[in-house]
Design a protein around this motif. Structure first.
Motif, mmCIF file in Angstrom:
data_model
loop_
_atom_site.group_PDB
_atom_site.id
_atom_site.type_symbol
_atom_site.label_atom_id
_atom_site.label_comp_id
_atom_site.label_asym_id
_atom_site.label_seq_id
_atom_site.Cartn_x
_atom_site.Cartn_y
_atom_site.Cartn_z
ATOM 1 N N VAL A 11 0.836 -1.187 0.000
ATOM 2 C CA VAL A 11 0.000 0.000 0.000
ATOM 3 C C VAL A 11 0.872 1.239 0.000
ATOM 4 O O VAL A 11 0.509 2.265 -0.545
ATOM 5 N N ILE A 12 2.021 1.124 0.603
ATOM 6 C CA ILE A 12 2.961 2.233 0.733
ATOM 7 C C ILE A 12 4.354 1.708 0.410
ATOM 8 O O ILE A 12 4.693 0.588 0.793
ATOM 9 N N THR A 13 5.124 2.491 -0.288
ATOM 10 C CA THR A 13 6.484 2.058 -0.614
ATOM 11 C C THR A 13 7.385 2.264 0.599
ATOM 12 O O THR A 13 7.073 3.072 1.493
ATOM 13 N N PRO A 14 8.516 1.579 0.639
ATOM 14 C CA PRO A 14 9.452 1.804 1.737
ATOM 15 C C PRO A 14 9.866 3.276 1.874
ATOM 16 O O PRO A 14 9.937 3.801 2.981
ATOM 17 N N LEU A 18 9.372 5.824 5.078
ATOM 18 C CA LEU A 18 10.440 6.626 5.687
ATOM 19 C C LEU A 18 10.028 8.094 5.749
ATOM 20 O O LEU A 18 10.214 8.746 6.779
ATOM 21 N N GLU A 19 9.490 8.620 4.679
ATOM 22 C CA GLU A 19 9.056 10.018 4.662
ATOM 23 C C GLU A 19 7.993 10.271 5.733
ATOM 24 O O GLU A 19 8.033 11.278 6.446
ATOM 25 N N HIS A 20 7.061 9.348 5.864
ATOM 26 C CA HIS A 20 6.013 9.464 6.882
ATOM 27 C C HIS A 20 6.620 9.426 8.288
ATOM 28 O O HIS A 20 6.290 10.252 9.153
ATOM 29 N N TRP A 21 7.515 8.475 8.509
ATOM 30 C CA TRP A 21 8.180 8.326 9.806
ATOM 31 C C TRP A 21 8.985 9.578 10.137
ATOM 32 O O TRP A 21 8.904 10.107 11.248
ATOM 33 N N LEU A 104 20.754 4.681 7.280
ATOM 34 C CA LEU A 104 20.459 3.248 7.355
ATOM 35 C C LEU A 104 19.392 2.847 6.339
ATOM 36 O O LEU A 104 19.458 1.755 5.769
ATOM 37 N N TRP A 105 18.433 3.722 6.122
ATOM 38 C CA TRP A 105 17.332 3.386 5.216
ATOM 39 C C TRP A 105 17.844 3.121 3.796
ATOM 40 O O TRP A 105 17.255 2.318 3.065
ATOM 41 N N SER A 129 6.380 -5.172 11.081
ATOM 42 C CA SER A 129 5.699 -4.921 12.353
ATOM 43 C C SER A 129 6.615 -4.185 13.322
ATOM 44 O O SER A 129 6.149 -3.366 14.122
ATOM 45 N N SER A 130 7.903 -4.450 13.247
ATOM 46 C CA SER A 130 8.853 -3.740 14.109
ATOM 47 C C SER A 130 8.917 -2.264 13.733
ATOM 48 O O SER A 130 8.890 -1.390 14.604
ATOM 49 N N LEU A 131 8.984 -1.982 12.436
ATOM 50 C CA LEU A 131 9.016 -0.582 11.998
ATOM 51 C C LEU A 131 7.744 0.146 12.405
ATOM 52 O O LEU A 131 7.796 1.298 12.874
ATOM 53 N N PHE A 132 6.593 -0.521 12.264
ATOM 54 C CA PHE A 132 5.341 0.105 12.710
ATOM 55 C C PHE A 132 5.369 0.343 14.214
ATOM 56 O O PHE A 132 4.884 1.371 14.693
ATOM 57 N N TYR A 133 5.925 -0.605 14.965
ATOM 58 C CA TYR A 133 6.031 -0.401 16.414
ATOM 59 C C TYR A 133 6.889 0.821 16.727
ATOM 60 O O TYR A 133 6.535 1.631 17.593
#
Length: 163
Positions: A11-14, A18-21, A104-105, A129-133
């Motif tokens: 649904v979203i690219t990596p 990253l931009e959202h985060w 790192l990304w 799931s870790s990145l979402f956490y």
């Protein structure tokens, strides 16, 4: 019901993630900046930790957790570092972690986001799931910072101000 996963890869690219985060990290930085220095390290409500302690937790999770994903080397979860009760030191650490996340990304291209991992050698899940956490934990603690700021009579940054 048709399996949506089979129809679309994501649904979203990596890079969109990253931009959202990083937008959330910009906003969290603004919350840190909004605190009076003494209140950042000492103020709490209802037994919650001071916001600086929450920020140290975030610093101990995001960049080290991403580094662990990229390198595959287990990282010890460390939620404290010496900051000398200085907001400036926390902000410098925040900015350094933000830059490291970007660096790192760039190494995430070959990472399988559905791969099973054990974050910090103790938390099972997938890379995704870790990145979402990491992101959701930041949002959770930033919301606590908002409550603190409002209780101090300080208007927090607008929740959508991620630039």
């Amino acid at each position: 019901m048709e399996n949506i996963k089979e129809r679309t890869a994501n649904v979203i690219t990596p890079n969109q993630f990253l931009e959202h985060w990083q937008g959330h990290r910009i906003l969290t930085r603004k919350v840190i900046e909004a605190f009076p220095e003494d209140q950042l390290f000492n103020y709490s409500i209802g037994g919650m930790r001071p916001f600086a302690d929450m920020v140290m937790e975030l610093l101990g999770i995001a960049e080290p957790g991403l580094r662990e994903i990229v390198t595959g080397e287990t990282t010890q979860l460390t939620e404290h570092f010496e900051h000398g009760h200085s907001k400036n030191n926390l902000l410098k650490a925040w900015d350094s972690a933000t830059e490291n996340i970007d660096t790192l990304w760039t190494k995430m291209e070959d990472v399988d986001f559905h791969k099973e991992i054990l974050s910090f050698g103790q938390f099972p899940g997938t890379v995704q799931s870790s990145l979402f956490y990491f992101l959701e934990n930041e949002i959770h603690h930033r919301a606590q910072g908002y409550v603190y700021l409002r209780s101090l009579g300080i208007e927090p940054p607008m929740f959508y101000d991620r630039n």
